[in-house]
Design a protein around this motif. Structure first.
Motif, short mmCIF file in Angstrom:
data_model
loop_
_atom_site.label_atom_id
_atom_site.label_comp_id
_atom_site.label_asym_id
_atom_site.label_seq_id
_atom_site.Cartn_x
_atom_site.Cartn_y
_atom_site.Cartn_z
N ALA A 2 -10.45 8.66 2.04
CA ALA A 2 -9.51 8.66 2.51
C ALA A 2 -10.83 9.33 3.38
O ALA A 2 -10.22 9.63 4.97
CB ALA A 2 -8.24 9.56 2.36
N GLY A 3 -12.11 9.78 3.48
CA GLY A 3 -12.95 10.56 4.36
C GLY A 3 -11.76 11.91 4.64
O GLY A 3 -11.44 12.68 3.85
N CYS A 4 -12.41 12.62 5.19
CA CYS A 4 -12.13 14.54 5.73
C CYS A 4 -10.41 14.43 5.61
O CYS A 4 -9.95 15.75 5.20
CB CYS A 4 -12.58 15.20 6.40
N GLY A 5 -9.40 13.42 6.15
CA GLY A 5 -8.49 13.78 6.22
C GLY A 5 -7.34 13.65 7.47
O GLY A 5 -6.67 13.34 7.78
N ASP A 6 -8.79 13.76 8.61
CA ASP A 6 -8.37 13.05 9.62
C ASP A 6 -7.93 11.70 9.76
O ASP A 6 -8.22 10.91 9.42
CB ASP A 6 -9.91 13.43 10.70
N ILE A 7 -6.56 11.74 10.57
CA ILE A 7 -6.24 10.57 10.37
C ILE A 7 -6.73 9.20 11.09
O ILE A 7 -7.04 8.36 11.03
CB ILE A 7 -4.62 10.66 11.09
N GLU A 8 -8.20 9.73 11.60
CA GLU A 8 -8.88 8.45 12.45
C GLU A 8 -9.97 8.74 11.29
O GLU A 8 -10.72 7.39 12.03
CB GLU A 8 -8.92 8.45 13.51
N LEU A 9 -10.06 8.99 10.59
CA LEU A 9 -11.91 8.92 9.98
C LEU A 9 -11.76 8.04 8.78
O LEU A 9 -12.54 8.65 8.01
CB LEU A 9 -12.14 10.41 9.62
N ILE A 10 -11.03 7.17 8.61
CA ILE A 10 -10.03 6.76 7.46
C ILE A 10 -11.51 4.76 7.85
O ILE A 10 -11.29 5.16 9.19
CB ILE A 10 -8.92 6.24 7.12
N THR A 11 -11.44 4.44 6.36
CA THR A 11 -12.27 2.70 7.25
C THR A 11 -11.23 1.87 7.41
O THR A 11 -9.57 2.33 6.85
CB THR A 11 -12.78 2.73 6.37
N ILE A 12 -11.22 1.07 7.95
CA ILE A 12 -10.21 0.28 8.26
C ILE A 12 -9.72 -0.56 6.99
O ILE A 12 -9.11 -1.21 7.06
CB ILE A 12 -11.28 -0.91 9.50
N LYS A 13 -10.94 -0.38 6.87
CA LYS A 13 -10.46 -1.55 5.07
C LYS A 13 -9.45 -0.83 4.01
O LYS A 13 -8.80 -1.52 3.65
CB LYS A 13 -11.85 -1.87 3.97
N ALA A 14 -10.06 0.86 4.06
CA ALA A 14 -8.87 1.65 3.13
C ALA A 14 -7.67 1.96 3.94
O ALA A 14 -6.82 1.71 3.86
CB ALA A 14 -10.19 2.76 3.44
N LEU A 15 -7.48 1.58 5.31
CA LEU A 15 -6.49 1.51 5.97
C LEU A 15 -5.66 -0.22 5.51
O LEU A 15 -4.73 -0.16 4.97
CB LEU A 15 -6.65 1.71 7.14
N ARG A 16 -5.97 -0.59 5.11
CA ARG A 16 -6.28 -2.16 5.55
C ARG A 16 -5.22 -2.75 3.86
O ARG A 16 -3.66 -2.99 3.71
CB ARG A 16 -6.75 -3.85 5.36
N ILE A 17 -6.24 -1.95 3.47
CA ILE A 17 -4.94 -1.97 1.59
C ILE A 17 -4.35 -1.10 1.83
O ILE A 17 -3.24 -1.80 0.80
CB ILE A 17 -6.95 -1.80 0.35
N LEU A 18 -4.21 0.27 1.92
CA LEU A 18 -2.79 1.01 2.05
C LEU A 18 -2.02 0.18 2.95
O LEU A 18 -0.88 0.02 1.21
CB LEU A 18 -3.14 2.15 2.49
N ARG A 19 -1.74 -0.73 3.51
CA ARG A 19 -1.13 -1.32 3.93
C ARG A 19 -0.37 -2.74 3.01
O ARG A 19 0.28 -2.49 2.87
CB ARG A 19 -0.87 -1.77 5.49
N GLU A 20 -1.16 -3.67 2.94
CA GLU A 20 -0.89 -4.19 1.59
C GLU A 20 -0.29 -3.95 0.32
O GLU A 20 0.63 -4.85 -0.38
CB GLU A 20 -2.26 -5.05 1.17
N ALA A 21 -0.95 -3.01 -0.09
CA ALA A 21 -1.02 -2.22 -2.00
C ALA A 21 0.79 -1.84 -1.74
O ALA A 21 1.53 -2.01 -1.26
CB ALA A 21 -1.39 -0.71 -1.84
N ASP A 22 0.98 -2.26 -3.03
CA ASP A 22 2.84 -2.11 -3.68
C ASP A 22 2.84 -0.94 -3.36
O ASP A 22 3.85 -0.30 -3.39
CB ASP A 22 2.80 -2.75 -4.89
N CYS A 23 2.02 0.46 -4.39
CA CYS A 23 1.96 1.72 -4.09
C CYS A 23 0.78 2.52 -4.27
O CYS A 23 -0.64 1.74 -4.49
CB CYS A 23 2.66 2.30 -6.07
N ILE A 24 1.33 3.84 -3.41
CA ILE A 24 -0.42 4.22 -3.47
C ILE A 24 -0.32 6.07 -4.42
O ILE A 24 1.16 6.36 -4.03
CB ILE A 24 -0.40 4.56 -1.28
N TYR A 25 -0.69 5.41 -4.97
CA TYR A 25 -1.23 7.49 -5.83
C TYR A 25 -1.70 8.05 -4.83
O TYR A 25 -3.29 7.59 -4.39
CB TYR A 25 -1.66 7.07 -7.74
N CYS A 26 -1.49 9.23 -4.57
CA CYS A 26 -3.16 10.36 -4.65
C CYS A 26 -2.97 12.05 -5.35
O CYS A 26 -1.21 12.23 -5.26
CB CYS A 26 -2.84 10.64 -3.25
N ALA A 27 -3.53 12.80 -5.13
CA ALA A 27 -3.90 13.95 -6.18
C ALA A 27 -3.07 14.60 -5.69
O ALA A 27 -2.91 14.75 -3.94
CB ALA A 27 -5.12 13.51 -6.89
#
Lengths: 232, 232
Positions: free
Chosen positions: B10-35
């Motif tokens: 996710a990068g440092c947590g800044d909403i814009e410091l995530i990559t295009i790729k990670a955001l696309r996959i988050l949108r396509e995923a069925d579920c998202i786990y986070c610590a």
């Protein structure tokens, strides 16, 4: 009013491995500078994909071993950027990887700061992480330290620490690197990514029987020794 | 057919410091786990901003010093993810920073690979780079080596190398770190970012008179000594 200089990390060149922030600033900028090794830029696919080609200004950085010549080259390039800043322009400088990490942005950033221009740097994804991701391995975990070594000089292989390692730009000293890892009995801990995210990318889970890579963008990662604490 | 596990930085947590790729996959995923450390997740602003909250499954990782207890905890968390994968789901695991870099993703990634599930890791931006960007300084340049030290144990301060350094998670051993840098006469080379990209972020260009940070997300970078080659 004078303009603003942005240093932006593109990641490894994969069109999707740039951050949302860097892409937004590229779109808003008046012009985009990017370093070029003379041949077409490795950033070209990314630039074309996002429709930025009309704003691109190419810069030729020639590798210069002499410090004074290098500084003179940076002065010259900076003059061009300075003219844009004085003209009130928003100038983006796009670099592979991260703009603070062995980047051609550093000398321009420092000159712009000395001249009291506004400068903002946006971090990008670096090759050691991209290579570990491709291997589906931890680069480091738990208490492990990581040392990153830019392989532009074989002397940097002296006194290697015992923890996790990442060697960047291994092309010119690949044979010395392999010999050194073999002598230390740790060659089997190494894996390599070449041009990951770029056309013709290759991944080697082991260096055994793998000859010197042709590309400048080759990274060798070493997993930590087993004695080091793992959280697995 | 079984599903696929993605490890996303996710990068440092800044909403814009995530990559295009990670955001696309988050949108396509069925579920998202986070610590989650028990309190609300530091990734919450990013998750909410991108409208992903309905897909989030929280996981509690408790810091366990005992290796066997830690492994048992990872086994338990992995069972939940494994059930989703067996059900054919696309599962995203979102982590601060990079999923190969001191990440809770590693033990889950290794278990999923052992079970022959498809796993893809997408690199993210790491704290040493974010901290250098905020300082508008080079983290490393030219021939400089960089050693990254996770400050979860004061013993890691022994035998510090002379080159560029980055200390992560300095909260618990901050005073020892400062004393050590002072004893070596290199405290003036240090600067610190605390919660950069998150609410309440702070930046300290020097550590002098700066007390121990409250946050776990505090990174101290050290610029390389002047003897090391700079490309400026």
């Amino acid at each position: 009013m004078s303009g603003k200089l942005y240093g932006l990390g593109a990641g490894c060149g994969d069109i999707e491995l740039i951050t949302i922030k860097a892409l937004r600033i590229l779109r808003e900028a008046d012009c985009i500078y990017c370093a070029d090794s003379g041949k077409s830029s490795v950033l070209e696919p990314l630039i074309n994909h996002w429709g930025l080609q009309d704003k691109i200004r190419r810069l030729s950085f020639l590798m210069k071993r002499d410090k004074a010549l290098r500084a003179a080259q940076h002065d010259l390039i900076y003059q061009e950027i300075k003219a844009e800043l004085l003209d009130g322009k928003t100038v983006a400088y796009l670099t592979l990887g991260d703009p603070s990490f062995y980047s051609t942005f550093t000398p321009l950033q420092q000159r712009a700061l000395q001249d009291h221009f506004e400068v903002e740097t946006v971090a990008g994804v670096i090759a050691p992480c991209v290579t570990a991701a491709r291997a589906n391995k931890a680069l480091v975990e738990g208490k492990q330290k990581l040392t990153i070594v830019p392989m532009i000089d074989a002397e940097l292989l002296d006194n290697l620490p015992q923890h996790a390692l990442s060697f960047m730009k291994v092309k010119f000293h690949y044979d010395e690197l392999k010999a050194q890892l073999e002598a230390q009995g740790i060659l089997e801990r190494a894996y390599m990514g070449v041009r990951l995210g770029l056309e013709g990318e290759e991944f080697f889970p082991s260096l055994e029987d793998v000859p010197r890579p042709d590309s400048y963008f080759a990274t060798v990662n070493m997993i930590a020794t087993e004695e080091e604490e793992s959280s697995l």
